[in-house]
Write an enzyme that holds these catalytic residues in place. Structure first.
Site, PDB file in Angstrom:
ATOM      1  CB  CYS A   1      -0.978  -0.006   1.163  1.00  0.00           C
ATOM      2  SG  CYS A   1      -0.279  -0.509   2.708  1.00  0.00           S
ATOM      3  N   GLY A   2       1.877   1.228  -0.851  1.00  0.00           N
ATOM      4  CA  GLY A   2       2.719   2.401  -1.014  1.00  0.00           C
ATOM      5  C   GLY A   2       3.479   2.728   0.260  1.00  0.00           C
TER       6      GLY A   2
END
Lengths: 131, 292
Positions: free
Chosen positions: B91-92
């Protein structure tokens, strides 16, 4: 006369918000009815039924558990950890509540919290009988 | 130089990757909507709670018997950092930015000679911090395998924090989470929970009136303050859930786009090479025929 602005909030959502004629609350130290222009009050609640009397005389009932009520110049706010509209409250939901109240007793460490948890359980059981 | 077959395999594999990231993006988008709704629905409660608390705190301010949860222990030697992160990666920069904020905070406190204890909520935060701060981590909670944040999760964490506080394990408690601003922006935030940081401005709307309390103020406060901790944890978890999905959505969107670009580049390369090979074969045939 202006109605009473009443809000019932639980962590999950805002259950009720609007102007009503009066609200009856299950206070820890007894039932009490809040009318418009009530003096500022803070009260803790025991598990029980909040009865909302609307302007036309219609009533709305909601089950609350673990919360408190605040009255100030703007109106009445009830913050409840659990709040369920009576229409949605059935035997199984009630059993779940009683189960969690029993857990609370088991977890209670000192006598004071235990006494309170016991009291709450009693209230719940009497409510269950009433349904 | 890669052969035609290698290139073909490569393109197929990048295509499969793109399919997966695309699917993850769509799942995150669907989950985001739900998480966002939950976070928005929880806001009124915590806002009202803050107002009530500010009013009450104003009433007991200056009195000596104010509860420790509100007034603090009078020291600030031991700090507890509650770090809320996600259970899953991909998720980044979501997990690492929260961990970084907590790490900076911890470094600053350690430099000041304070004792730092950590409690991680969520697996990824624990993974990120345990190597450097392993001995500081006193509690690690995770909610693996749970679909959505429930209020009981928060009360569990809240109860642990309060138990540690009552045992005198720390003086100041700060919670770290990512505040959900929008799908593309999540802001890592540090929020002091104990002693309760009460906003001074909110108390004013009472108009100077004094509350009647039933039972008395002290008793209500002792009931209210632990609940407030749980509410704040709950809010942090909900904001985090929404932020996580937002971060994942934009990260996967990027990944899908990158995979698309890569497929384009590889296809061009593949076609050029194929053409070159055909040309080469033709030349071989023609020159073979000429030689006869």
């Amino acid at each position: 006369m202006a109605g009473l602005h009443f809000e019932l909030v639980s962590p999950a959502k805002l259950l009720f918000s609007g102007d009503v004629a009066s609200v009856t609350l299950p206070g820890t130290e007894g039932e009490m009815t809040i009318l418009p222009m009530h003096a500022p009050v803070l009260a803790t609640l025991r598990p029980g039924i909040v009865t909302v009397m609307k302007d036309g005389g219609a009533t709305d009932k909601m089950f609350v558990r673990g919360g408190f009520a605040e009255v100030n110049a703007k109106g009445l706010t009830v913050l409840a950890e659990t709040a369920i509209a009576m229409a949605d409250l059935d035997a199984s939901a009630m059993n779940a509540q009683i189960k969690s109240a029993e857990d609370e007793i088991a977890e209670a460490k000192d006598d004071e919290t235990k006494r309170r948890a016991n009291e709450n359980l009693d209230h719940l059981k009497s409510l269950q009988a009433a349904i | 130089m890669a052969s035609l077959k290698d290139l073909r395999n490569r393109i197929a594999s990048v295509k499969a990757t793109r399919k997966i990231t695309k699917a993850m993006q769509m799942v995150a988008a669907a989950k985001l909507r739900r998480a966002q709704e939950a976070a928005v629905a929880a806001r009124p409660y915590s806002e009202r709670m803050a107002v009530v608390l500010a009013n009450l705190a104003g009433a007991v301010a200056g009195q000596s018997g104010a509860p420790a949860l509100l007034a603090g222990t009078g020291k600030d030697q031991t700090h507890l950092l509650v770090i809320c992160t996600a259970e899953r990666g991909l998720c980044g920069g979501f997990n690492s930015s929260i961990a970084r904020l907590a790490r900076e905070h911890a470094e600053r406190l350690i430099a000041q000679g304070k004792t730092v204890k950590m409690m991680t909520v969520g697996k990824k935060g624990n993974d990120a911090l345990k190597r450097v701060y392993g001995k500081h981590i006193v509690e690690a909670v995770d909610f693996r395998g749970q679909k959505a944040v429930r209020y009981d999760n928060a009360t569990g964490v809240g109860a642990t924090i309060i138990r540690m506080f009552n045992e005198g394990a720390f003086d100041v408690c700060t919670i770290f989470f990512a505040e959900f601003k929008s799908v593309i922006s999540q802001k890592p935030t540090a929020l002091q929970m104990i002693p309760a940081a009460v906003a001074g401005g909110v108390a004013a709307d009472l108009g100077g009136a004094v509350y009647e309390a039933e039972p008395d103020e002290g008793e209500i406060l002792t009931d209210l303050l632990p609940r407030n901790i749980s509410i704040q944890v709950f809010r942090a978890l909900l904001e985090n859930a929404a932020s996580e999905q937002g971060a994942r959505m934009s990260a996967m969107d990027n990944a899908t786009r990158n995979a698309g670009d890569m497929i384009n580049k590889l296809s061009i390369k593949y076609n050029r090479q194929r053409q070159a090979q055909i040309t080469k074969e033709l030349i071989e045939i023609i020159s073979g025929a000429e030689a006869l």
